[in-house]
Scaffold this motif. Sequence first.
Motif, PDB file in Angstrom:
ATOM      1  N   LEU A 151       3.147 -29.987 -32.411  1.00 48.88           N
ATOM      2  CA  LEU A 151       3.176 -29.936 -30.944  1.00 48.88           C
ATOM      3  C   LEU A 151       1.805 -29.541 -30.417  1.00 48.88           C
ATOM      4  N   PHE A 152       1.227 -28.501 -31.031  1.00 53.12           N
ATOM      5  CA  PHE A 152      -0.077 -28.045 -30.572  1.00 53.12           C
ATOM      6  C   PHE A 152      -1.141 -29.098 -30.832  1.00 53.12           C
ATOM      7  N   LEU A 153      -1.113 -29.683 -32.026  1.00 55.60           N
ATOM      8  CA  LEU A 153      -2.116 -30.696 -32.356  1.00 55.60           C
ATOM      9  C   LEU A 153      -2.050 -31.859 -31.378  1.00 55.60           C
ATOM     10  N   PHE A 154      -0.826 -32.372 -31.167  1.00 56.95           N
ATOM     11  CA  PHE A 154      -0.669 -33.542 -30.307  1.00 56.95           C
ATOM     12  C   PHE A 154      -0.998 -33.201 -28.855  1.00 56.95           C
ATOM     13  N   ALA A 155      -0.500 -32.052 -28.395  1.00 55.29           N
ATOM     14  CA  ALA A 155      -0.666 -31.717 -26.993  1.00 55.29           C
ATOM     15  C   ALA A 155      -2.145 -31.604 -26.640  1.00 55.29           C
ATOM     16  N   TYR A 156      -2.926 -31.095 -27.586  1.00 53.46           N
ATOM     17  CA  TYR A 156      -4.347 -30.945 -27.270  1.00 53.46           C
ATOM     18  C   TYR A 156      -5.146 -32.207 -27.549  1.00 53.46           C
ATOM     19  N   SER A 157      -4.718 -32.973 -28.536  1.00 56.21           N
ATOM     20  CA  SER A 157      -5.548 -34.141 -28.879  1.00 56.21           C
ATOM     21  C   SER A 157      -5.167 -35.380 -28.068  1.00 56.21           C
ATOM     22  N   LEU A 158      -3.898 -35.496 -27.712  1.00 53.75           N
ATOM     23  CA  LEU A 158      -3.475 -36.687 -26.971  1.00 53.75           C
ATOM     24  C   LEU A 158      -3.725 -36.474 -25.483  1.00 53.75           C
ATOM     25  N   ASN A 159      -5.006 -36.309 -25.123  1.00 52.00           N
ATOM     26  CA  ASN A 159      -5.307 -36.054 -23.723  1.00 52.00           C
ATOM     27  C   ASN A 159      -5.782 -37.331 -23.069  1.00 52.00           C
ATOM     28  N   LEU A 160      -5.028 -37.799 -22.084  1.00 53.19           N
ATOM     29  CA  LEU A 160      -5.392 -39.069 -21.443  1.00 53.19           C
ATOM     30  C   LEU A 160      -6.318 -38.845 -20.250  1.00 53.19           C
ATOM     31  N   ASP A 161      -6.546 -37.561 -19.879  1.00 54.22           N
ATOM     32  CA  ASP A 161      -7.454 -37.296 -18.761  1.00 54.22           C
ATOM     33  C   ASP A 161      -8.886 -37.573 -19.193  1.00 54.22           C
ATOM     34  N   VAL A 162      -9.700 -38.151 -18.212  1.00 50.46           N
ATOM     35  CA  VAL A 162     -11.101 -38.429 -18.527  1.00 50.46           C
ATOM     36  C   VAL A 162     -11.961 -37.363 -17.862  1.00 50.46           C
ATOM     37  N   LYS A 163     -12.600 -36.579 -18.683  1.00 53.98           N
ATOM     38  CA  LYS A 163     -13.426 -35.466 -18.185  1.00 53.98           C
ATOM     39  C   LYS A 163     -14.696 -35.411 -19.024  1.00 53.98           C
ATOM     40  N   ASN A 164     -15.714 -34.699 -18.492  1.00 47.29           N
ATOM     41  CA  ASN A 164     -16.916 -34.448 -19.295  1.00 47.29           C
ATOM     42  C   ASN A 164     -17.544 -35.710 -19.863  1.00 47.29           C
ATOM     43  N   ILE A 165     -17.644 -36.734 -19.012  1.00 47.00           N
ATOM     44  CA  ILE A 165     -18.199 -37.997 -19.496  1.00 47.00           C
ATOM     45  C   ILE A 165     -19.705 -37.830 -19.695  1.00 47.00           C
ATOM     46  N   PRO A 166     -20.195 -38.082 -20.903  1.00 44.38           N
ATOM     47  CA  PRO A 166     -21.647 -37.934 -21.120  1.00 44.38           C
ATOM     48  C   PRO A 166     -22.428 -39.004 -20.333  1.00 44.38           C
ATOM     49  N   LEU A 167     -23.363 -38.546 -19.564  1.00 47.63           N
ATOM     50  CA  LEU A 167     -24.066 -39.424 -18.630  1.00 47.63           C
ATOM     51  C   LEU A 167     -25.567 -39.403 -18.929  1.00 47.63           C
ATOM     52  N   ALA A 168     -26.175 -40.599 -18.870  1.00 48.91           N
ATOM     53  CA  ALA A 168     -27.640 -40.685 -18.985  1.00 48.91           C
ATOM     54  C   ALA A 168     -28.178 -41.342 -17.714  1.00 48.91           C
ATOM     55  N   VAL A 169     -29.217 -40.782 -17.183  1.00 49.03           N
ATOM     56  CA  VAL A 169     -29.784 -41.314 -15.935  1.00 49.03           C
ATOM     57  C   VAL A 169     -31.245 -41.677 -16.157  1.00 49.03           C
ATOM     58  N   ASN A 228       4.139 -36.077 -10.907  1.00 45.80           N
ATOM     59  CA  ASN A 228       3.153 -35.327 -11.685  1.00 45.80           C
ATOM     60  C   ASN A 228       1.941 -35.234 -10.800  1.00 45.80           C
ATOM     61  N   PRO A 229       2.087 -34.440  -9.708  1.00 43.69           N
ATOM     62  CA  PRO A 229       1.066 -34.489  -8.652  1.00 43.69           C
ATOM     63  C   PRO A 229      -0.321 -34.156  -9.175  1.00 43.69           C
ATOM     64  N   ALA A 230      -0.398 -33.277 -10.166  1.00 46.00           N
ATOM     65  CA  ALA A 230      -1.721 -32.916 -10.669  1.00 46.00           C
ATOM     66  C   ALA A 230      -2.271 -34.018 -11.563  1.00 46.00           C
ATOM     67  N   MET A 231      -1.444 -34.995 -11.869  1.00 49.67           N
ATOM     68  CA  MET A 231      -1.787 -36.093 -12.783  1.00 49.67           C
ATOM     69  C   MET A 231      -2.394 -35.579 -14.079  1.00 49.67           C
ATOM     70  N   LYS A 232      -1.857 -34.445 -14.557  1.00 47.81           N
ATOM     71  CA  LYS A 232      -2.332 -33.914 -15.835  1.00 47.81           C
ATOM     72  C   LYS A 232      -1.500 -34.564 -16.935  1.00 47.81           C
ATOM     73  N   SER A 233      -2.153 -35.132 -17.919  1.00 46.14           N
ATOM     74  CA  SER A 233      -1.363 -35.838 -18.922  1.00 46.14           C
ATOM     75  C   SER A 233      -0.567 -34.878 -19.792  1.00 46.14           C
ATOM     76  N   ALA A 234      -0.999 -33.611 -19.882  1.00 42.49           N
ATOM     77  CA  ALA A 234      -0.234 -32.641 -20.680  1.00 42.49           C
ATOM     78  C   ALA A 234       1.185 -32.490 -20.141  1.00 42.49           C
ATOM     79  N   ASN A 235       1.320 -32.603 -18.832  1.00 42.84           N
ATOM     80  CA  ASN A 235       2.654 -32.474 -18.233  1.00 42.84           C
ATOM     81  C   ASN A 235       3.588 -33.586 -18.680  1.00 42.84           C
TER      82      ASN A 235
END
Lengths: 666, 378
Positions: B33-51, B175-182
């Motif tokens: 449960l812990f492994l999946f809940a943390y690894s199966l994250n569909l939210d997109v955050k911290n996108i590495p950006l180059a400018v 899922n108003p927060a649109m958090k995939s963990a929910n």
Amino acid sequence: MNDIIISTKGLAKTYGRGTKKVEAVRGIDLEVGRGQIFGLVGPDGAGKTTTMQMLCGILTPTAGEAVIAGVNVVNNADALGGVIGYMSEGFTLYGNLTVGENIDFFADLYNVPPEVAAERKEQLLRFARMEDARNRRAGHLSGGMKKKLALACTLIYRPRVLFLDEPTTGVDPVSRQDFWKILYEFLSEGITIFVSTPYMDEAERCHQVALLRRGQIIANDTPEALKGMLKGVAAELTAIPQTQAIAELRRMPGVSQMQVFGERLHLLLRDGSGLADAIPARLEEAGVTVSEFETTTPSLEDVFIAAIEDLRAADAPGKPVASLPGNGATQADVLSLTPAEVAGAEPAVSARNLTRRFGEMTAVDRLNFTVKRGEIFGFLGPNGSGKTTTIRMLCGLLPPSEGAATVAGFDISRQRVAMKPHLGYMSQKFSLYNDLTVDENIRFYGDVYGLSAKRLADRRAWVLEMAGLTGKEHLLAKDLSGGWKQRLALGCAILHEPEILFLDEPTSGVDPVSRRQFWDLIFALSLQGITIFVTTHYMDEAEHCHDLGLLYRGRLIARGSPAELRQNMKLGVMVEAPVRDPLAALAALEGAVEIIQSSIFGDKLHALVWEAEPGLEAIERVLSVDQLLTAPPRIVPLSLEDLFTLFIEMEESGRKQGVSRSETSS
Amino acid sequence: MNGVLPILKKELREIWRDPYTLGIALFLPLILLFLFAYSLNLDVKNIPLAVVDMDNSAESRAYVQAFVNTDKFNLKYYPDKPEEATRLLDQGKAQVVILIPTGFAQTLLGGGEAAVQTLVDGTFPTSARVVQSYVNTINDVFTARLLADHFAGLGVGNNEVLAPAVTAVPRVRYNPAMKSANLIVPGLIGVLLMAFPPLLSALAIVREKETGSIQQIFVSPVRPAAFIVGKLIPYGIIAYIELLLVLLAAQFWFRTPLAGNLGLFLLASVPYVISTVAIGLLVSTVTRTQLTAMLLALVLTFMPSFLFSGFLFPLFTMPAVLQIYSYLFPARYFIEITYDVFLKGVGLKVWLSQLLILSLYTAAIVALAGMRFKKKVG
């Protein structure tokens, strides 16, 4: 009283179809009377388990009928529940439950009222001598105890018919005695017992015996009548030089079976005693010294083998019937019967204080022994006594905790790699690859031992011929029968021409004919100078060895040749007394001081007495009080199994009371 | 039923004596449960950006700042040349590259249309699409603000001119927060229950076949149905405890919002739990060795519950054949109930049909296992 409780008609079972069709059981007709012990005897794969499962209603027969206690087994198997008890082969209880819990489970399962169950449980634990073990987990028990527990679990619900499938295979002699004692106890309550066994000596404990071969009953009668079927006598002798005697005896017509038991030769003479009397003189003429010549009645095993040979002769007329060493299959002829010069005077194996501990448990405790080159050394002992652990240490697979040993002159701790090419090892389980052919198996082992192409070709031809597998090179190993497999495994173990061959229970589950052929091979190999270190739980096989060591609880408690063990120990004489009521007779003998120990063999009693004359007298005196004797008692030879049971019991009582052996036996 | 009780008692004792099995049954699901809940994250955050800022003006820096100000992008590289930026993209070090050409500020201030090139790593289409939409939004916001500033500077001050004619006002329900963990944590309840209980119960009968102890059962008067039920109950209890453990972790560790009624959910779980154990028992009636039983159980339970239950991948996007296939597995019905209760908070009325199907399904499996179990060898 003697009404029929089991009857079958044309009972048959076929597995598979088309070319893969196997006729496991081909039409069995049987009748077993109430209150009898019926023995189904036969080699592995003869169809014993299939027959038993059909009788228990858990396997549907292909054809035929079976009725048990009035219930039609084939179409009304559900009605058997509670009527029969079945103890299948192997360990079939729940290892994580305790002894007591296993018994309780079966009492529950069969709706035994709690008060009744509690009472029976105490009785059974007492009979099995397992009162102290009730809270131990079943999985942690020794092989013998497991079997006794399994028996208790079937007896707790008092079935009317009890089916036991090879109940004592792999069980030590002492537990076997206990086991049979419990059976006789319940027989007197009217239970009928149907037992299968590969042990011929156990068959003698039954009232009626059926010999099963390839799914067919080839003989079915009382042990006495079966023995009477074989016209002829068995003879035993010591002959020097032995190889010359073998060669002479091979040429004599009428000698139908010959086995080498260390220095002794065991013969079966089909023509009767005329030939027996002539044998010593004819051997002396050829320059062989004969001593200790004696004739006996043939054993059930002799009968069984003779019956199979007669069938074989009928199958293939014109071929010689005899099974002298090497005659059954051609194998031993390739091996010269002249002893080879044994190189080097140093012993093949020498152990000094060899010890192995697993945690708290000492599996092997300060072993000291040497094995001479070219000898067959038998390493005997009940399950769990440390036989396999010792072999593993000697093969360099397991480091000793203490002590040292040399094998072929190499130190087992420090020269493991150098030692390996000089030894061969054949493990307990079938170690070949079932999905490879005979040839591929041989080539594989050749590659493993790093044989050159030329040497492999030579050795391969030799092994094929030795094992009698020529022409069978392209068969898959799994399609070979038990005896062939065994010989192939042996061939693979000696492919690299080792000096010492370790065989760990090589013949368990092999039929008597193949076992004899296997021992002929071992004998021939030893003549070539190969030292054989063999473990076995068939006590009768111990007779084949030059030298024996009996291991018990990790300690060597007896050492010597079979003859030495018999003579030096002065353990007494075995008396056989045919009786009317074996249990009553057993109880009557319990108190007599002249008797060391007694046990039941069908409707006979075997009693060990200190000395022949006073012993016989005492038995006659005690048993004639209630007219229990049905014929005068007589002296029978003491088997090695009897001997070992006694050694172990002495060891046990010595351990328990803290008395030394000399005190107990004087 | 005669015979259930002895089997049940024996089974509980055996399980209790075998701490490894019990441990696997209860704690491995939690670990997963812990492994999946943390690894199966569909939210997109911290996108590495180059400018690559070739303009290097106040305007271009303000533009870049607009990206950094959101918590979505992580400005990691500031290369000088476009080639270097493409290399970063090739190496996977950056997911997005923004190329600001020279004359950016000038064009912008001159009222022209300034072009900024955005390169997005499209290896994972879903996250690439999300990244793209982020870029577009930030771009729109930046333009709007720039225009607003411009008009303010001109003194026009009428911002309404700039307001778009139509505004979509999205409100995300359930899922108003649109958090995939929910979504993932409650979904895992159904998935994990399909992973472990069937595996254990599949071994329950096969193990007895392998040791041979089953033959003693065959010759006893116990009815096949009683034997199956006697095995079903203890493993069912373990499976239910497993469910409660996962539920506790969801509530108190992951703080998954529970919109609906917990009591109803616990009740609805009963047929599902029984079905998981019953499938295992059914598998164990048709197999002979523990290895095949385990493999068959995995193929029949864990895999479909992961792929065809609507847990990770919405079922309506699947081809019709696979959608039909998904009806074969009970996880589908249970996960639907789970989402209804946890996320939508809707009552029994909505998911009654799912519950009925699940109950019928379970009854059928139990009956089949009872029928398949013959008191015969071979």
